[in-house]
Design an enzyme around this catalytic site. Structure first.
Site, PDB file in Angstrom:
ATOM      1  CG  PHE A 187      -0.246   0.420   2.506  1.00 33.31           C
ATOM      2  CD1 PHE A 187      -0.034   1.758   2.803  1.00 33.31           C
ATOM      3  CD2 PHE A 187       0.236  -0.528   3.410  1.00 33.31           C
ATOM      4  CE1 PHE A 187       0.623   2.145   3.965  1.00 33.31           C
ATOM      5  CE2 PHE A 187       0.891  -0.148   4.567  1.00 33.31           C
ATOM      6  CZ  PHE A 187       1.084   1.196   4.845  1.00 33.31           C
TER       7      PHE A 187
ATOM      8  CE  LYS B 180      -3.245  -8.473  -4.332  1.00 32.27           C
ATOM      9  NZ  LYS B 180      -3.715  -7.492  -3.331  1.00 32.27           N
TER      10      LYS B 180
ATOM     11  CD  GLU C 291      -5.635  -6.130   0.434  1.00 31.38           C
ATOM     12  OE1 GLU C 291      -4.662  -6.006  -0.349  1.00 31.38           O
ATOM     13  OE2 GLU C 291      -5.621  -6.891   1.414  1.00 31.38           O
TER      14      GLU C 291
ATOM     15  CB  SER D 295       4.621  -7.422   5.686  1.00 27.77           C
ATOM     16  OG  SER D 295       3.762  -8.466   5.265  1.00 27.77           O
TER      17      SER D 295
ATOM     18  CB  CYS E 264      10.451  -0.618   2.638  1.00 28.00           C
ATOM     19  SG  CYS E 264      11.218   0.001   1.140  1.00 28.00           S
TER      20      CYS E 264
ATOM     21  CD  GLU F  97       8.473  -2.742   8.267  1.00 30.61           C
ATOM     22  OE1 GLU F  97       7.599  -3.606   8.071  1.00 30.61           O
ATOM     23  OE2 GLU F  97       9.104  -2.201   7.352  1.00 30.61           O
TER      24      GLU F  97
HETATM   25  P1  NAD Z   1       1.431  -6.680   3.034  1.00 33.92           P
HETATM   26  O1  NAD Z   1       2.448  -7.748   3.110  1.00 33.92           O
HETATM   27  O2  NAD Z   1       0.344  -6.671   4.027  1.00 33.92           O
HETATM   28  O3  NAD Z   1       0.716  -6.700   1.593  1.00 33.92           O
HETATM   29  C1  NAD Z   1       1.463  -6.695   0.391  1.00 33.92           C
HETATM   30  C2  NAD Z   1       0.663  -7.394  -0.690  1.00 33.92           C
HETATM   31  O4  NAD Z   1       0.458  -8.764  -0.324  1.00 33.92           O
HETATM   32  C3  NAD Z   1      -0.728  -6.806  -0.906  1.00 33.92           C
HETATM   33  O5  NAD Z   1      -0.994  -6.775  -2.288  1.00 33.92           O
HETATM   34  C4  NAD Z   1      -1.645  -7.779  -0.171  1.00 33.92           C
HETATM   35  O6  NAD Z   1      -2.940  -7.856  -0.748  1.00 33.92           O
HETATM   36  C5  NAD Z   1      -0.922  -9.095  -0.316  1.00 33.92           C
HETATM   37  N1  NAD Z   1      -1.148  -9.999   0.822  1.00 33.92           N
HETATM   38  C6  NAD Z   1      -1.382  -9.664   2.116  1.00 33.92           C
HETATM   39  N2  NAD Z   1      -1.459 -10.769   2.879  1.00 33.92           N
HETATM   40  C7  NAD Z   1      -1.272 -11.824   2.064  1.00 33.92           C
HETATM   41  C8  NAD Z   1      -1.219 -13.239   2.273  1.00 33.92           C
HETATM   42  N3  NAD Z   1      -1.389 -13.778   3.477  1.00 33.92           N
HETATM   43  N4  NAD Z   1      -0.993 -14.026   1.197  1.00 33.92           N
HETATM   44  C9  NAD Z   1      -0.809 -13.500  -0.020  1.00 33.92           C
HETATM   45  N5  NAD Z   1      -0.831 -12.151  -0.282  1.00 33.92           N
HETATM   46  C10 NAD Z   1      -1.060 -11.337   0.760  1.00 33.92           C
HETATM   47  O7  NAD Z   1       2.243  -5.290   3.048  1.00 33.92           O
HETATM   48  P2  NAD Z   1       1.650  -3.812   3.144  1.00 33.92           P
HETATM   49  O8  NAD Z   1       1.144  -3.596   4.523  1.00 33.92           O
HETATM   50  O9  NAD Z   1       0.763  -3.523   2.006  1.00 33.92           O
HETATM   51  O10 NAD Z   1       2.985  -2.941   2.905  1.00 33.92           O
HETATM   52  C11 NAD Z   1       3.856  -2.564   3.942  1.00 33.92           C
HETATM   53  C12 NAD Z   1       5.039  -3.501   4.036  1.00 33.92           C
HETATM   54  O11 NAD Z   1       5.729  -3.541   2.783  1.00 33.92           O
HETATM   55  C13 NAD Z   1       6.064  -3.021   5.042  1.00 33.92           C
HETATM   56  O12 NAD Z   1       6.522  -4.127   5.769  1.00 33.92           O
HETATM   57  C14 NAD Z   1       7.166  -2.422   4.184  1.00 33.92           C
HETATM   58  O13 NAD Z   1       8.443  -2.410   4.794  1.00 33.92           O
HETATM   59  C15 NAD Z   1       7.128  -3.333   3.014  1.00 33.92           C
HETATM   60  N6  NAD Z   1       7.740  -2.738   1.831  1.00 33.92           N
HETATM   61  C16 NAD Z   1       8.945  -3.229   1.432  1.00 33.92           C
HETATM   62  C17 NAD Z   1       9.596  -2.657   0.342  1.00 33.92           C
HETATM   63  C18 NAD Z   1      10.937  -3.180  -0.103  1.00 33.92           C
HETATM   64  O14 NAD Z   1      11.367  -2.802  -1.178  1.00 33.92           O
HETATM   65  N7  NAD Z   1      11.611  -4.018   0.636  1.00 33.92           N
HETATM   66  C19 NAD Z   1       9.003  -1.588  -0.340  1.00 33.92           C
HETATM   67  C20 NAD Z   1       7.759  -1.128   0.093  1.00 33.92           C
HETATM   68  C21 NAD Z   1       7.131  -1.711   1.190  1.00 33.92           C
END
Ligand code: NAD
Length: 503
Positions: free
Chosen positions: A154, A178, A181, A231, A286, A387
């Site tokens: 997000f 994808k 959401e 994450s 991140c 984090e």
């Molecule tokens: P998230 O892991 O909750 O969601 C990321 C994506 O995965 C979304 O599209 C979500 O719909 C999907 N998703 C969520 N749960 C899932 C599951 N159980 N199975 C399959 N797909 C699933 O992350 P977020 O809250 O949207 O974003 C924040 C996180 O992203 C933070 O931890 C941040 O550090 C990390 N991030 C990392 C980078 C990097 O380059 N390392 C860059 C941006 C954000």
């Protein structure tokens, strides 16, 4: 503050906006007001299967379109991103909560990925050796993989999807994105720009959804590569499942990024850098700095005093208020988990230097949290180990540079780190010994420019291949090596050789 009506977000499949047919859906909120602004459909397995089928058909034509023609679409796409930056930045702000100026910064970093991908003709050039033996020439070529997917978080509704996907499209793949959401509107907007740029239908698709949708995508037999950003908890699942299904996977996770302040550093510059890098975008980056690590008692005292004064002045507010420093966090749930982390740290003995827990914005039910700063945090506290994706930042004191390096190297994350020092010797030791993927010296956020590779170490990334830079092209192509010989028609003598071929 404008109000917006609740609308239904479509998918974008095969060049068309398509209403979701599944009964499952979610709500999109504007973090700045706390209001529901849209519903988002969660695609079913059948919808995923149909999209992959259409993308596969589109891929057959796209991979055979000359790279020069593919890049012409990218030129137009770039121009449209620039022309529509204001509108897109507003959309990002509305669904994500970050300020418009920050959203514009995100778009410009996303455009860097397009710039790099415009160089695809150069990147796709293979290697060629003449007469490697017996009049045989040998050359290599990079070919696309087929239908590939990107699953995005997000916190960067535009930059991360672009960084993950534009090169994939440029080198000839068909893409299924994808998006999170929580922020699906920007992804649909990007789809409209691709369409206006002349990208053939089916090469770029957006499927909205949740875990079930992701499962259907990453286990589909015609998906050949998965690039995930989110994450660490989910990155692990994606990596394990994707590789089990024999996909190429890179999965980028969370981070806990330190700023080490040496006694010889310019403390004022370190303080100013910390403020922006730590609290910008409500700390939902991140690469946000989460931990200040001053070296030595005197450094800690001066740094903390100066930082406190500046943190107290930080202003949180609506994405469209030009006077605020950062916006709301993404959801009420996120806000509550950050508050819990602060409370737990205090129970464990941390001291609140600046308390932003009760920050409010007048007449507004947005998900606001003010800038919070804690010191006397130790490495055994959850607040240090995990984090925390919101504006609660911590100070951990150490006595020596070796202690700083050891602590950082012991941390489960290894995304970004920076050191402030005026000593070349300290900087060199630090950059050599630190076990982190992206390292800065006297820079606030060591996020590489688009033509360098991006990626953390340890729990911040699973799988090989980085994002942004030339590694993106490698990740989304496979290499084929051809050895070829052309016979002289006059030659009549044939010979059979059973030895292993050598030059
Ligand atoms: P998230 O892991 O909750 O969601 C990321 C994506 O995965 C979304 O599209 C979500 O719909 C999907 N998703 C969520 N749960 C899932 C599951 N159980 N199975 C399959 N797909 C699933 O992350 P977020 O809250 O949207 O974003 C924040 C996180 O992203 C933070 O931890 C941040 O550090 C990390 N991030 C990392 C980078 C990097 O380059 N390392 C860059 C941006 C954000």
């Amino acid at each position: 503050m404008e109000t917006v009506s609740v609308k239904s977000i479509p998918h974008y499949i095969n060049g068309e906006k398509v209403e979701g047919t599944n009964s499952r859906f979610g709500f999109v909120y504007s973090p700045s007001t706390g209001e529901k602004i849209a519903t988002v459909p969660f695609a079913s397995k059948e919808e995923v299967n149909e999209t992959v089928k259409l993308a596969k058909e589109a891929y057959k034509k796209w991979e055979n379109t000359s790279v020069g023609k593919r890049v012409q679409v990218l030129h137009k796409f770039r121009q449209l991103l620039v022309e529509n930056t204001d509108e897109l930045a507003r959309l990002i702000g509305k669904e994500n909560g970050k300020t418009i100026s920050d959203a514009k910064g995100e778009i410009s970093r996303g455009i860097e990925s397009v710039d790099l991908a415009i160089g695809a003709p150069h990147i796709l050039k293979g290697e060629h050796s003449v007469n490697v033996g017996g009049d045989i020439n040998s050359y290599s070529m990079k070919q696309p993989l087929g239908v590939v997917t990107c699953i995005s978080p997000f916190n960067f509704p535009v930059m991360v999807p672009l960084a993950m996907s534009v090169m994939a499209v440029a080198v000839g793949n068909a893409m299924i994105l994808k998006p999170s959401e929580k922020v699906p509107c920007s992804a649909i907007y990007i789809s409209e720009l691709w369409e206006k740029a002349g990208l053939p239908s089916g090469v770029w698709n957006v499927i909205n959804g949740d875990k079930d949708t992701v499962d259907a995508i990453i286990t589909h037999e015609d998906i050949h590569a998965i690039s995930f950003v989110g994450s660490t908890k989910v990155a692990e699942i994606i990596y394990e499942t994707g590789t089990k299904y024999h996909k190429r996977v890179n999965a980028f996770g969370g981070g806990k990024n330190h700023m080490v302040i040496m006694p010889d550093a310019d403390i004022d510059k370190a303080v100013d850098s910390f403020i922006g890098a730590a609290y910008g975008a409500a700390s939902q980056r991140c690469m946000a700095i989460s931990v200040a690590m001053p070296v030595g008692e005197k450094t800690a005292k001066v740094f903390t005093e100066k930082l406190k004064v500046k943190v107290e002045k930080l202003k949180v507010g609506s994405f469209d208020d030009e006077d605020v420093d950062f916006g709301a966090v993404i959801s009420e749930e996120a806000k509550q988990s950050i508050l819990l982390a602060i409370d737990q740290a205090v129970e464990e003995g941390a001291n609140i230097v600046v308390d932003g827990r009760k920050a409010e914005v007048e007449n507004n039910k947005g998900f606001y949290l003010g800038a919070t700063l804690l010191d006397q945090v130790t490495s055994d506290m959850n607040m240090y180990k995990e984090e925390v994706f919101g504006p609660a930042r911590i100070i951990v004191n150490v006595d020596t540079i070796d202690e700083a390096i050891d602590l950082i190297n012991d941390h489960k994350y290894g995304n970004g780190v920076t050191v402030f020092t005026n000593s070349g010797r300290h900087a060199r030791k630090f950059t050599q010994e630190i076990e982190v993927g992206m390292v800065g010296v006297n820079v606030p956020i060591p996020i590489p420019v688009g033509y360098h590779n991006f990626g953390g170490w340890k729990g911040s990334r699973y799988g090989e291949g980085q994002m942004f830079g030339p590694d993106t092209a490698r990740f989304f192509t496979k290499t084929k090596t051809v050895s070829e010989r052309w016979f002289d028609q006059e030659e009549t003598e044939n010979e059979t050789n059973f030895d292993f071929p050598s030059s």
